[in-house]
Design a protein around this motif. Structure first.
Motif, PDB file in Angstrom:
ATOM      1  N   GLU A   1       0.641  -0.854   0.188  1.00  0.00           N
ATOM      2  CA  GLU A   1       0.182  -0.062   0.243  1.00  0.00           C
ATOM      3  C   GLU A   1       0.521   1.090  -0.207  1.00  0.00           C
ATOM      4  OE1 GLU A   1      -3.316  -0.704   3.048  1.00  0.00           O
ATOM      5  OE2 GLU A   1      -4.158  -2.424   1.951  1.00  0.00           O
TER       6      GLU A   1
ATOM      7  N   GLU B   1      -6.239   2.765  -4.873  1.00  0.00           N
ATOM      8  CA  GLU B   1      -7.705   2.707  -4.008  1.00  0.00           C
ATOM      9  C   GLU B   1      -8.688   0.897  -3.520  1.00  0.00           C
ATOM     10  OE1 GLU B   1      -9.346   3.880  -1.429  1.00  0.00           O
ATOM     11  OE2 GLU B   1      -7.658   4.807  -1.518  1.00  0.00           O
ATOM     12  N   ALA B   2      -8.643   0.395  -5.478  1.00  0.00           N
ATOM     13  CA  ALA B   2      -9.263  -0.810  -5.261  1.00  0.00           C
ATOM     14  C   ALA B   2      -8.506  -1.892  -5.314  1.00  0.00           C
ATOM     15  CB  ALA B   2      -9.199  -0.750  -7.138  1.00  0.00           C
ATOM     16  N   HIS B   3      -7.040  -1.564  -5.058  1.00  0.00           N
ATOM     17  CA  HIS B   3      -6.136  -2.811  -4.378  1.00  0.00           C
ATOM     18  C   HIS B   3      -6.093  -3.399  -2.918  1.00  0.00           C
ATOM     19  CE1 HIS B   3      -2.345  -4.922  -5.144  1.00  0.00           C
ATOM     20  NE2 HIS B   3      -2.681  -5.371  -3.711  1.00  0.00           N
TER      21      HIS B   3
ATOM     22  N   GLU C   1      -9.549  -1.861  -0.993  1.00  0.00           N
ATOM     23  CA  GLU C   1     -10.533  -2.039  -0.867  1.00  0.00           C
ATOM     24  C   GLU C   1     -10.483  -4.129   0.078  1.00  0.00           C
ATOM     25  OE1 GLU C   1     -12.552  -1.119   0.232  1.00  0.00           O
ATOM     26  OE2 GLU C   1     -13.897  -2.303   0.095  1.00  0.00           O
ATOM     27  N   GLU C   2      -9.650  -3.974  -1.897  1.00  0.00           N
ATOM     28  CA  GLU C   2      -9.337  -5.846  -1.912  1.00  0.00           C
ATOM     29  C   GLU C   2      -8.565  -6.393  -0.540  1.00  0.00           C
ATOM     30  OE1 GLU C   2     -10.878  -6.674  -3.887  1.00  0.00           O
ATOM     31  OE2 GLU C   2     -10.498  -9.652  -3.495  1.00  0.00           O
TER      32      GLU C   2
ATOM     33  N   ARG D   1      -8.627  -4.720   2.193  1.00  0.00           N
ATOM     34  CA  ARG D   1      -9.367  -4.903   2.977  1.00  0.00           C
ATOM     35  C   ARG D   1     -10.395  -6.514   3.579  1.00  0.00           C
ATOM     36  NH1 ARG D   1      -9.355   1.124   2.798  1.00  0.00           N
ATOM     37  NH2 ARG D   1     -10.570   1.095   1.658  1.00  0.00           N
ATOM     38  N   LYS D   2     -10.551  -6.701   2.480  1.00  0.00           N
ATOM     39  CA  LYS D   2     -11.670  -7.910   1.986  1.00  0.00           C
ATOM     40  C   LYS D   2     -10.951  -8.701   2.136  1.00  0.00           C
ATOM     41  CE  LYS D   2     -14.353  -7.347  -1.552  1.00  0.00           C
ATOM     42  NZ  LYS D   2     -14.413  -8.350  -3.197  1.00  0.00           N
TER      43      LYS D   2
ATOM     44  N   TYR E   1      -4.310  -8.843  -8.819  1.00  0.00           N
ATOM     45  CA  TYR E   1      -4.220  -7.072  -8.518  1.00  0.00           C
ATOM     46  C   TYR E   1      -2.595  -7.214  -8.466  1.00  0.00           C
ATOM     47  CZ  TYR E   1      -8.856  -6.837  -6.855  1.00  0.00           C
ATOM     48  OH  TYR E   1     -10.320  -6.402  -7.041  1.00  0.00           O
TER      49      TYR E   1
END
Ligand SMILES: [Fe+2]
Ligand SMILES: [Fe+2]
Length: 143
Positions: free
Chosen positions: A65, A77-79, A81-82, A84-85, A121
């Motif tokens: 990050e 941002e998308a990464h 979010e992933e 966090r998942k 990713y």
């Protein structure tokens, strides 16, 4: 799958940036150790491995990050979010492990939680990082 030492030669998981590859190999190594510890009897060893996995995962995500932010990677941002998942999935997995219920879903967990993430990713930031001057061979010296 390789379950010997994480710092061994190139594997399918490698994306071509040594520092990140070493971390991925270490995560895979911990998951494989978890697999062999649950093959026999689930217990203290598996819990200790899951604790280490949680710590190493937090470090690994933080490294990726930071790099994405510092190098202005467009997909940051998308990464994030992933990540966090995945962190949430690991937490759930650890809770299930408290009930000794982990061996069955472990192979698919390794596949979706680590291998699919790297393929879908992590591979996406490689070209950008290299274009921004990241040294693909830079890595900490082995202990
Ligand atoms: Fe990632
Ligand atoms: Fe990663």
């Amino acid at each position: 799958m390789n379950s010997t030492h994480p710092n061994q030669g190139p594997g399918e998981l490698d994306i071509g940036i040594a520092e990140i590859d070493l971390q991925h190999r270490h995560l895979l190594y911990l998951l494989e150790r978890l697999r062999s510890s649950t093959d026999k009897q689930y217990g203290y060893a598996a819990n200790a491995i899951l604790d280490e996995l949680a710590i190493e995962t937090r470090i690994h995500f933080a490294v990726e990050e930071s790099l994405m932010r510092l190098l202005s990677f467009p997909g940051t941002e998308a990464h994030l979010e992933e990540h966090r998942k995945l962190a949430g999935q690991l937490e759930k997995f650890r809770q299930r492990a408290q009930d000794f219920d982990v061996a069955d879903g472990l192979s698919s967990f390794i596949q979706t939680w680590l291998i699919d993430h790297v393929d879908s990713y992590d591979r996406k930031f490689v070209a950008h990082f290299l274009a921004m001057g990241v040294d693909p061979l830079a890595a900490p010296k082995p202990d």
